[in-house]
Design a protein around this motif. Structure first.
Motif, mmCIF file in Angstrom:
data_model
loop_
_atom_site.group_PDB
_atom_site.id
_atom_site.type_symbol
_atom_site.label_atom_id
_atom_site.label_comp_id
_atom_site.label_asym_id
_atom_site.label_seq_id
_atom_site.Cartn_x
_atom_site.Cartn_y
_atom_site.Cartn_z
ATOM 1 N N ALA A 1 -3.842 8.879 -40.626
ATOM 2 C CA ALA A 1 -2.572 8.697 -41.321
ATOM 3 C C ALA A 1 -1.639 9.888 -41.132
ATOM 4 C CB ALA A 1 -2.818 8.459 -42.807
ATOM 5 N N GLY A 2 -2.105 10.908 -40.406
ATOM 6 C CA GLY A 2 -1.276 12.089 -40.156
ATOM 7 C C GLY A 2 -1.434 13.184 -41.185
ATOM 8 N N VAL A 3 -2.454 13.087 -42.031
ATOM 9 C CA VAL A 3 -2.705 14.103 -43.057
ATOM 10 C C VAL A 3 -3.847 14.982 -42.557
ATOM 11 C CG1 VAL A 3 -3.353 14.519 -45.452
ATOM 12 C CG2 VAL A 3 -2.015 12.494 -44.857
ATOM 13 N N ASN A 4 -3.524 16.191 -42.118
ATOM 14 C CA ASN A 4 -4.540 17.054 -41.520
ATOM 15 C C ASN A 4 -5.056 18.146 -42.449
ATOM 16 O OD1 ASN A 4 -4.524 15.764 -38.980
ATOM 17 N ND2 ASN A 4 -2.615 16.806 -38.487
ATOM 18 N N HIS A 5 -4.432 18.323 -43.584
ATOM 19 C CA HIS A 5 -4.818 19.439 -44.452
ATOM 20 C C HIS A 5 -4.866 19.050 -45.937
ATOM 21 C CE1 HIS A 5 -0.467 19.333 -44.045
ATOM 22 N NE2 HIS A 5 -0.407 19.793 -45.262
ATOM 23 N N ALA A 6 -5.329 17.853 -46.211
ATOM 24 C CA ALA A 6 -5.407 17.412 -47.609
ATOM 25 C C ALA A 6 -6.368 18.305 -48.389
ATOM 26 C CB ALA A 6 -5.856 15.962 -47.680
ATOM 27 N N ALA A 7 -5.915 18.807 -49.510
ATOM 28 C CA ALA A 7 -6.770 19.641 -50.351
ATOM 29 C C ALA A 7 -7.873 18.810 -50.989
ATOM 30 C CB ALA A 7 -5.933 20.326 -51.426
ATOM 31 N N GLY A 8 -7.555 17.582 -51.313
ATOM 32 C CA GLY A 8 -8.525 16.692 -51.921
ATOM 33 C C GLY A 8 -8.178 15.256 -51.583
ATOM 34 N N LEU A 9 -9.171 14.395 -51.661
ATOM 35 C CA LEU A 9 -8.961 12.968 -51.456
ATOM 36 C C LEU A 9 -9.450 12.250 -52.700
ATOM 37 C CD1 LEU A 9 -10.216 12.626 -47.773
ATOM 38 C CD2 LEU A 9 -7.845 12.625 -48.569
ATOM 39 N N TYR A 10 -8.768 11.172 -53.064
ATOM 40 C CA TYR A 10 -9.047 10.474 -54.308
ATOM 41 C C TYR A 10 -9.146 8.979 -54.081
ATOM 42 C CZ TYR A 10 -7.565 14.959 -56.086
ATOM 43 O OH TYR A 10 -7.477 16.301 -56.313
ATOM 44 N N ASP A 11 -9.933 8.317 -54.930
ATOM 45 C CA ASP A 11 -10.006 6.858 -54.875
ATOM 46 C C ASP A 11 -8.911 6.277 -55.770
ATOM 47 O OD1 ASP A 11 -10.938 6.995 -57.540
ATOM 48 O OD2 ASP A 11 -12.986 6.448 -57.009
ATOM 49 N N ALA A 12 -8.853 4.972 -55.865
ATOM 50 C CA ALA A 12 -7.806 4.300 -56.640
ATOM 51 C C ALA A 12 -7.875 4.603 -58.127
ATOM 52 C CB ALA A 12 -7.887 2.793 -56.409
ATOM 53 N N TYR A 13 -9.019 5.115 -58.608
ATOM 54 C CA TYR A 13 -9.189 5.433 -60.028
ATOM 55 C C TYR A 13 -8.926 6.898 -60.345
ATOM 56 C CZ TYR A 13 -11.409 0.909 -59.703
ATOM 57 O OH TYR A 13 -11.649 -0.418 -59.440
ATOM 58 N N GLY A 14 -8.554 7.683 -59.329
ATOM 59 C CA GLY A 14 -8.267 9.094 -59.539
ATOM 60 C C GLY A 14 -9.476 9.997 -59.424
ATOM 61 N N ASN A 15 -10.604 9.450 -59.002
ATOM 62 C CA ASN A 15 -11.808 10.264 -58.820
ATOM 63 C C ASN A 15 -11.756 10.952 -57.460
ATOM 64 O OD1 ASN A 15 -13.123 9.272 -61.251
ATOM 65 N ND2 ASN A 15 -13.357 7.360 -60.125
ATOM 66 N N GLU A 16 -12.075 12.232 -57.436
ATOM 67 C CA GLU A 16 -12.108 12.932 -56.156
ATOM 68 C C GLU A 16 -13.281 12.406 -55.334
ATOM 69 O OE1 GLU A 16 -11.439 17.328 -54.263
ATOM 70 O OE2 GLU A 16 -11.914 17.187 -56.388
ATOM 71 N N ILE A 17 -13.031 12.198 -54.046
ATOM 72 C CA ILE A 17 -14.077 11.704 -53.153
ATOM 73 C C ILE A 17 -14.286 12.718 -52.027
ATOM 74 C CG2 ILE A 17 -13.660 9.267 -53.654
ATOM 75 C CD1 ILE A 17 -12.110 9.100 -50.996
ATOM 76 N N ALA A 18 -15.472 12.704 -51.452
ATOM 77 C CA ALA A 18 -15.792 13.600 -50.339
ATOM 78 C C ALA A 18 -15.118 13.109 -49.065
ATOM 79 C CB ALA A 18 -17.305 13.654 -50.143
ATOM 80 N N LYS A 19 -14.807 14.048 -48.192
ATOM 81 C CA LYS A 19 -14.192 13.679 -46.917
ATOM 82 C C LYS A 19 -15.126 12.844 -46.054
ATOM 83 C CE LYS A 19 -10.663 17.138 -46.554
ATOM 84 N NZ LYS A 19 -10.505 18.175 -47.436
ATOM 85 N N ASP A 20 -16.443 12.929 -46.305
ATOM 86 C CA ASP A 20 -17.387 12.128 -45.524
ATOM 87 C C ASP A 20 -17.737 10.808 -46.211
ATOM 88 O OD1 ASP A 20 -19.019 13.084 -47.552
ATOM 89 O OD2 ASP A 20 -20.569 13.838 -46.210
ATOM 90 N N SER A 21 -16.986 10.449 -47.245
ATOM 91 C CA SER A 21 -17.188 9.179 -47.937
ATOM 92 C C SER A 21 -16.874 8.033 -46.977
ATOM 93 C CB SER A 21 -16.266 9.118 -49.156
ATOM 94 O OG SER A 21 -16.388 7.901 -49.825
ATOM 95 N N PRO A 22 -17.785 7.065 -46.827
ATOM 96 C CA PRO A 22 -17.558 5.981 -45.864
ATOM 97 C C PRO A 22 -16.405 5.064 -46.268
ATOM 98 C CG PRO A 22 -19.589 5.611 -47.099
ATOM 99 C CD PRO A 22 -19.068 6.937 -47.521
ATOM 100 N N MET A 23 -15.693 4.607 -45.255
ATOM 101 C CA MET A 23 -14.597 3.674 -45.470
ATOM 102 C C MET A 23 -15.089 2.261 -45.188
ATOM 103 S SD MET A 23 -12.058 5.561 -46.434
ATOM 104 C CE MET A 23 -10.612 4.539 -46.304
ATOM 105 N N LYS A 24 -14.458 1.304 -45.847
ATOM 106 C CA LYS A 24 -14.714 -0.107 -45.583
ATOM 107 C C LYS A 24 -13.357 -0.789 -45.512
ATOM 108 C CE LYS A 24 -15.284 -1.435 -50.392
ATOM 109 N NZ LYS A 24 -16.117 -2.084 -51.377
#
Length: 60
Positions: A25-48
């Motif tokens: 998506a062009g985001v190379n330096h995100a400090a954190g990633l979050y799910d739809a509920y606002g929970n922080e997720i790991a960068k290695d969290s699998p996508m579906k």
């Protein structure tokens, strides 16, 4: 497969993780990633297909 990063549709390869999706998506330096509920997720969290992630904590 199609996933969403900050409500932007992004195509990633099967087996991609949240970090891969953010980079696609062009985001190379995100400090954190979050799910739809606002929970922080790991960068290695699998996508579906259809999964939505955010680079800032969603409000609401």
């Amino acid at each position: 497969m199609i996933v969403y990063v900050d409500n932007k549709e992004v195509e990633v390869f099967t087996g991609a993780n949240a970090g891969d999706a953010a980079r696609a998506a062009g985001v190379n330096h995100a400090a954190g990633l979050y799910d739809a509920y606002g929970n922080e997720i790991a960068k290695d969290s699998p996508m579906k297909p259809g999964r939505k992630i955010y680079t800032a904590k969603p409000k609401g």
